[in-house]
Design a protein around this motif. Structure first.
Motif, PDB file in Angstrom:
ATOM      1  N   THR A 103      12.450  15.395   7.621  1.00 44.67           N
ATOM      2  CA  THR A 103      11.347  14.915   8.462  1.00 44.67           C
ATOM      3  C   THR A 103      10.656  13.718   7.825  1.00 44.67           C
ATOM      4  OG1 THR A 103      10.963  17.113   9.387  1.00 44.67           O
ATOM      5  CG2 THR A 103       9.157  15.541   9.542  1.00 44.67           C
ATOM      6  N   GLU A 104      10.374  13.812   6.529  1.00 40.54           N
ATOM      7  CA  GLU A 104       9.712  12.705   5.829  1.00 40.54           C
ATOM      8  C   GLU A 104      10.611  11.469   5.757  1.00 40.54           C
ATOM      9  OE1 GLU A 104       6.693  12.177   4.697  1.00 40.54           O
ATOM     10  OE2 GLU A 104       5.903  14.142   5.251  1.00 40.54           O
ATOM     11  N   ILE A 105      11.905  11.680   5.568  1.00 39.71           N
ATOM     12  CA  ILE A 105      12.844  10.547   5.527  1.00 39.71           C
ATOM     13  C   ILE A 105      12.870   9.830   6.872  1.00 39.71           C
ATOM     14  CG2 ILE A 105      15.279   9.908   5.371  1.00 39.71           C
ATOM     15  CD1 ILE A 105      15.592  12.178   3.290  1.00 39.71           C
ATOM     16  N   ILE A 106      13.016  10.597   7.953  1.00 39.46           N
ATOM     17  CA  ILE A 106      13.091   9.998   9.290  1.00 39.46           C
ATOM     18  C   ILE A 106      11.810   9.229   9.615  1.00 39.46           C
ATOM     19  CG2 ILE A 106      13.180  10.522  11.765  1.00 39.46           C
ATOM     20  CD1 ILE A 106      15.018  12.898  11.041  1.00 39.46           C
ATOM     21  N   ALA A 107      10.662   9.854   9.383  1.00 38.03           N
ATOM     22  CA  ALA A 107       9.384   9.220   9.701  1.00 38.03           C
ATOM     23  C   ALA A 107       9.189   7.937   8.902  1.00 38.03           C
ATOM     24  CB  ALA A 107       8.241  10.190   9.440  1.00 38.03           C
ATOM     25  N   THR A 108       9.607   7.940   7.642  1.00 40.67           N
ATOM     26  CA  THR A 108       9.431   6.754   6.810  1.00 40.67           C
ATOM     27  C   THR A 108      10.383   5.643   7.206  1.00 40.67           C
ATOM     28  OG1 THR A 108       8.800   8.229   4.993  1.00 40.67           O
ATOM     29  CG2 THR A 108       9.219   5.932   4.436  1.00 40.67           C
ATOM     30  N   ILE A 109      11.589   5.992   7.628  1.00 41.96           N
ATOM     31  CA  ILE A 109      12.516   4.970   8.133  1.00 41.96           C
ATOM     32  C   ILE A 109      11.883   4.245   9.318  1.00 41.96           C
ATOM     33  CG2 ILE A 109      14.695   4.622   9.361  1.00 41.96           C
ATOM     34  CD1 ILE A 109      15.926   6.808   7.603  1.00 41.96           C
ATOM     35  N   VAL A 110      11.268   4.995  10.222  1.00 38.56           N
ATOM     36  CA  VAL A 110      10.619   4.379  11.382  1.00 38.56           C
ATOM     37  C   VAL A 110       9.531   3.412  10.923  1.00 38.56           C
ATOM     38  CG1 VAL A 110       9.184   4.819  13.407  1.00 38.56           C
ATOM     39  CG2 VAL A 110      11.115   6.327  12.904  1.00 38.56           C
ATOM     40  N   LEU A 111       8.690   3.852   9.981  1.00 36.91           N
ATOM     41  CA  LEU A 111       7.595   3.015   9.492  1.00 36.91           C
ATOM     42  C   LEU A 111       8.113   1.736   8.845  1.00 36.91           C
ATOM     43  CD1 LEU A 111       4.609   2.517   8.685  1.00 36.91           C
ATOM     44  CD2 LEU A 111       5.106   3.806   6.585  1.00 36.91           C
ATOM     45  N   VAL A 112       9.002   1.865   7.883  1.00 36.41           N
ATOM     46  CA  VAL A 112       9.437   0.709   7.106  1.00 36.41           C
ATOM     47  C   VAL A 112      10.294  -0.225   7.952  1.00 36.41           C
ATOM     48  CG1 VAL A 112      10.698  -0.045   5.044  1.00 36.41           C
ATOM     49  CG2 VAL A 112       9.250   1.997   4.944  1.00 36.41           C
ATOM     50  N   LEU A 113      11.118   0.323   8.826  1.00 33.50           N
ATOM     51  CA  LEU A 113      11.932  -0.532   9.687  1.00 33.50           C
ATOM     52  C   LEU A 113      11.048  -1.345  10.636  1.00 33.50           C
ATOM     53  CD1 LEU A 113      14.940  -1.090   9.996  1.00 33.50           C
ATOM     54  CD2 LEU A 113      15.000   0.606  11.843  1.00 33.50           C
ATOM     55  N   ALA A 114       9.983  -0.727  11.141  1.00 34.84           N
ATOM     56  CA  ALA A 114       9.054  -1.461  12.000  1.00 34.84           C
ATOM     57  C   ALA A 114       8.391  -2.603  11.246  1.00 34.84           C
ATOM     58  CB  ALA A 114       7.998  -0.506  12.559  1.00 34.84           C
ATOM     59  N   ILE A 115       8.049  -2.370   9.985  1.00 39.34           N
ATOM     60  CA  ILE A 115       7.436  -3.415   9.174  1.00 39.34           C
ATOM     61  C   ILE A 115       8.427  -4.542   8.908  1.00 39.34           C
ATOM     62  CG2 ILE A 115       6.537  -3.932   6.857  1.00 39.34           C
ATOM     63  CD1 ILE A 115       5.273  -1.120   6.882  1.00 39.34           C
ATOM     64  N   LEU A 116       9.649  -4.199   8.555  1.00 40.37           N
ATOM     65  CA  LEU A 116      10.638  -5.215   8.204  1.00 40.37           C
ATOM     66  C   LEU A 116      11.065  -6.053   9.405  1.00 40.37           C
ATOM     67  CD1 LEU A 116      12.977  -3.199   5.781  1.00 40.37           C
ATOM     68  CD2 LEU A 116      11.200  -4.847   5.178  1.00 40.37           C
TER      69      LEU A 116
ATOM     70  N   LEU B 202       0.811  -1.232   0.000  1.00 36.78           N
ATOM     71  CA  LEU B 202       0.000   0.000   0.000  1.00 36.78           C
ATOM     72  C   LEU B 202       0.838   1.272   0.000  1.00 36.78           C
ATOM     73  CD1 LEU B 202      -2.718  -0.997   2.649  1.00 36.78           C
ATOM     74  CD2 LEU B 202      -2.493  -1.744   0.265  1.00 36.78           C
ATOM     75  N   ASN B 203       2.118   1.161  -0.282  1.00 35.08           N
ATOM     76  CA  ASN B 203       3.033   2.280  -0.112  1.00 35.08           C
ATOM     77  C   ASN B 203       4.326   1.974  -0.864  1.00 35.08           C
ATOM     78  OD1 ASN B 203       4.922   4.150   0.877  1.00 35.08           O
ATOM     79  ND2 ASN B 203       4.224   3.998   2.993  1.00 35.08           N
ATOM     80  N   PRO B 204       4.703   2.799  -1.841  1.00 40.50           N
ATOM     81  CA  PRO B 204       5.957   2.550  -2.568  1.00 40.50           C
ATOM     82  C   PRO B 204       7.178   2.472  -1.670  1.00 40.50           C
ATOM     83  CG  PRO B 204       4.630   4.163  -3.738  1.00 40.50           C
ATOM     84  CD  PRO B 204       3.954   3.936  -2.413  1.00 40.50           C
ATOM     85  N   ALA B 205       7.182   3.222  -0.562  1.00 37.23           N
ATOM     86  CA  ALA B 205       8.329   3.167   0.350  1.00 37.23           C
ATOM     87  C   ALA B 205       8.457   1.779   0.960  1.00 37.23           C
ATOM     88  CB  ALA B 205       8.172   4.216   1.449  1.00 37.23           C
ATOM     89  N   VAL B 206       7.333   1.155   1.280  1.00 36.99           N
ATOM     90  CA  VAL B 206       7.349  -0.204   1.811  1.00 36.99           C
ATOM     91  C   VAL B 206       7.808  -1.178   0.735  1.00 36.99           C
ATOM     92  CG1 VAL B 206       5.920  -2.066   2.743  1.00 36.99           C
ATOM     93  CG2 VAL B 206       5.564   0.292   3.512  1.00 36.99           C
TER      94      VAL B 206
ATOM     95  N   GLY C  60      11.042  12.129  -0.119  1.00 37.60           N
ATOM     96  CA  GLY C  60      11.354  11.799   1.267  1.00 37.60           C
ATOM     97  C   GLY C  60      11.004  10.364   1.637  1.00 37.60           C
ATOM     98  N   PRO C  61       9.771   9.917   1.406  1.00 41.76           N
ATOM     99  CA  PRO C  61       9.431   8.534   1.725  1.00 41.76           C
ATOM    100  C   PRO C  61      10.207   7.500   0.908  1.00 41.76           C
ATOM    101  CG  PRO C  61       7.446   9.860   1.651  1.00 41.76           C
ATOM    102  CD  PRO C  61       8.559  10.729   1.150  1.00 41.76           C
ATOM    103  N   LEU C  62      10.471   7.786  -0.368  1.00 41.61           N
ATOM    104  CA  LEU C  62      11.243   6.832  -1.167  1.00 41.61           C
ATOM    105  C   LEU C  62      12.664   6.684  -0.620  1.00 41.61           C
ATOM    106  CD1 LEU C  62      10.123   7.684  -4.819  1.00 41.61           C
ATOM    107  CD2 LEU C  62       9.484   5.677  -3.446  1.00 41.61           C
ATOM    108  N   ILE C  63      13.286   7.811  -0.269  1.00 42.51           N
ATOM    109  CA  ILE C  63      14.618   7.747   0.329  1.00 42.51           C
ATOM    110  C   ILE C  63      14.555   7.020   1.668  1.00 42.51           C
ATOM    111  CG2 ILE C  63      16.508   9.112   1.303  1.00 42.51           C
ATOM    112  CD1 ILE C  63      15.757  11.304  -0.762  1.00 42.51           C
ATOM    113  N   GLY C  64      13.547   7.339   2.465  1.00 49.83           N
ATOM    114  CA  GLY C  64      13.404   6.693   3.764  1.00 49.83           C
ATOM    115  C   GLY C  64      13.174   5.201   3.657  1.00 49.83           C
ATOM    116  N   GLY C  65      12.343   4.781   2.696  1.00 55.29           N
ATOM    117  CA  GLY C  65      12.104   3.355   2.495  1.00 55.29           C
ATOM    118  C   GLY C  65      13.364   2.621   2.086  1.00 55.29           C
ATOM    119  N   ALA C  66      14.147   3.231   1.174  1.00 58.36           N
ATOM    120  CA  ALA C  66      15.403   2.615   0.746  1.00 58.36           C
ATOM    121  C   ALA C  66      16.403   2.561   1.904  1.00 58.36           C
ATOM    122  CB  ALA C  66      15.989   3.398  -0.426  1.00 58.36           C
ATOM    123  N   ALA C  67      16.469   3.637   2.687  1.00 56.05           N
ATOM    124  CA  ALA C  67      17.387   3.670   3.824  1.00 56.05           C
ATOM    125  C   ALA C  67      17.006   2.608   4.860  1.00 56.05           C
ATOM    126  CB  ALA C  67      17.370   5.058   4.462  1.00 56.05           C
ATOM    127  N   ALA C  68      15.711   2.426   5.088  1.00 55.63           N
ATOM    128  CA  ALA C  68      15.267   1.411   6.045  1.00 55.63           C
ATOM    129  C   ALA C  68      15.622   0.010   5.559  1.00 55.63           C
ATOM    130  CB  ALA C  68      13.762   1.531   6.274  1.00 55.63           C
TER     131      ALA C  68
END
Length: 263
Positions: free
Chosen positions: A161-174, A66-70, A246-254
């Protein structure tokens, strides 16, 4: 998992996510709504439950990215094939646009009442009267229902801000939310992710409105630009790249962080 499974699951799941998430923003914004001025806590929980509902509906079909970052995070982690990534992303964008249209239909009368209210019209800055384009962007009075926008317009801070928040989301999922196949969310993962989204909204959502999902922002923003809304104003395309990049970078970083620290 077949291509049709991915398309159907991601389209329907993302549509439900955006319908319910955009719906809570509309409910809080419109005067002629039972939830008018319910506040940021209602929005954070509304989006969390929107994620939960969309994920439960689609988890058994497509894995409920449901999210390209994921999707990007899972591809880097290895649970999702890179060849499936374009189909995931396209389906998610289509679903987000469908969800935004459905939300507009559900609040059709409220949109018309709000956008023809003399107070709302008078409050909008005239394009020629803008002193500073950075401090007074051309965003319409209901754009915040469809997509995100920063409280302080600072490109670097907004992006970080978007990168940090997305890292938290995707890392929690992974780390704890994957299904048995490792290619998406399971039932428990959907519940955990919903609470993570609420936490992000309450803790990190204040500066930018926490897109943490490129299509959640881009799809509804496109719909806002296309819908025949009276006095709708602009769609703030100068900011639109932030909740995508931001979310794409955050997802890749996570995904990379997971490989280094947890794999």
């Amino acid at each position: 998992m077949s291509s049709s499974d991915i398309f159907i699951g991601e389209t329907i799941g993302t549509a439900i996510l955006v319908l319910l998430g955009g719906g809570v923003c509309a409910a809080v914004t419109f005067k002629r709504s039972k939830a008018f001025e319910a506040g940021w806590v209602a929005i954070a929980f509304g989006w969390g439950f929107a994620v939960l509902t969309g994920a439960y509906i689609s988890s058994g079909v497509s894995g409920a990215h449901l999210n390209p970052a994921v999707t990007i995070g899972l591809a880097i982690e290895g649970g999702t094939k890179w060849s499936d990534v374009p189909l995931y992303l396209g389906s998610q964008l289509l679903g987000a646009m469908i969800g935004a249209v459905l939300m507009w239909l559900a609040y059709y009368g409220q949109f018309r009442a709000h956008l023809t209210d003399p107070e709302i019209i008078a409050a909008q800055p005239e394009e020629e009267g803008l002193v500073d384009q950075k401090s007074a962007p051309k965003a319409g009075p209901t754009l915040g229902i469809f997509s995100t926008g920063p409280e302080i317009r600072h490109w670097v801070q907004n992006l970080v801000t978007e990168i940090i928040a997305t890292i938290v989301l995707v890392l929690a999922i992974l780390t704890q939310g994957l299904n048995d196949d490792g290619n998406g969310l399971g039932a428990l993962g959907a519940l955990i992710t919903a609470f993570v989204v609420v936490s992000i909204g309450l803790s990190l959502g204040g500066p930018t409105g926490y897109a943490i999902n490129p299509v959640r922002d881009l799809g509804p923003r496109i719909v806002h630009a296309l819908l025949p809304l009276p006095n709708k104003g602009g769609s703030d395309w100068t900011y639109a790249w932030i909740p995508i990049a931001g979310p794409l970078i955050g997802g890749a970083a996570a995904g990379g962080l997971y490989q280094l620290a947890f794999a």
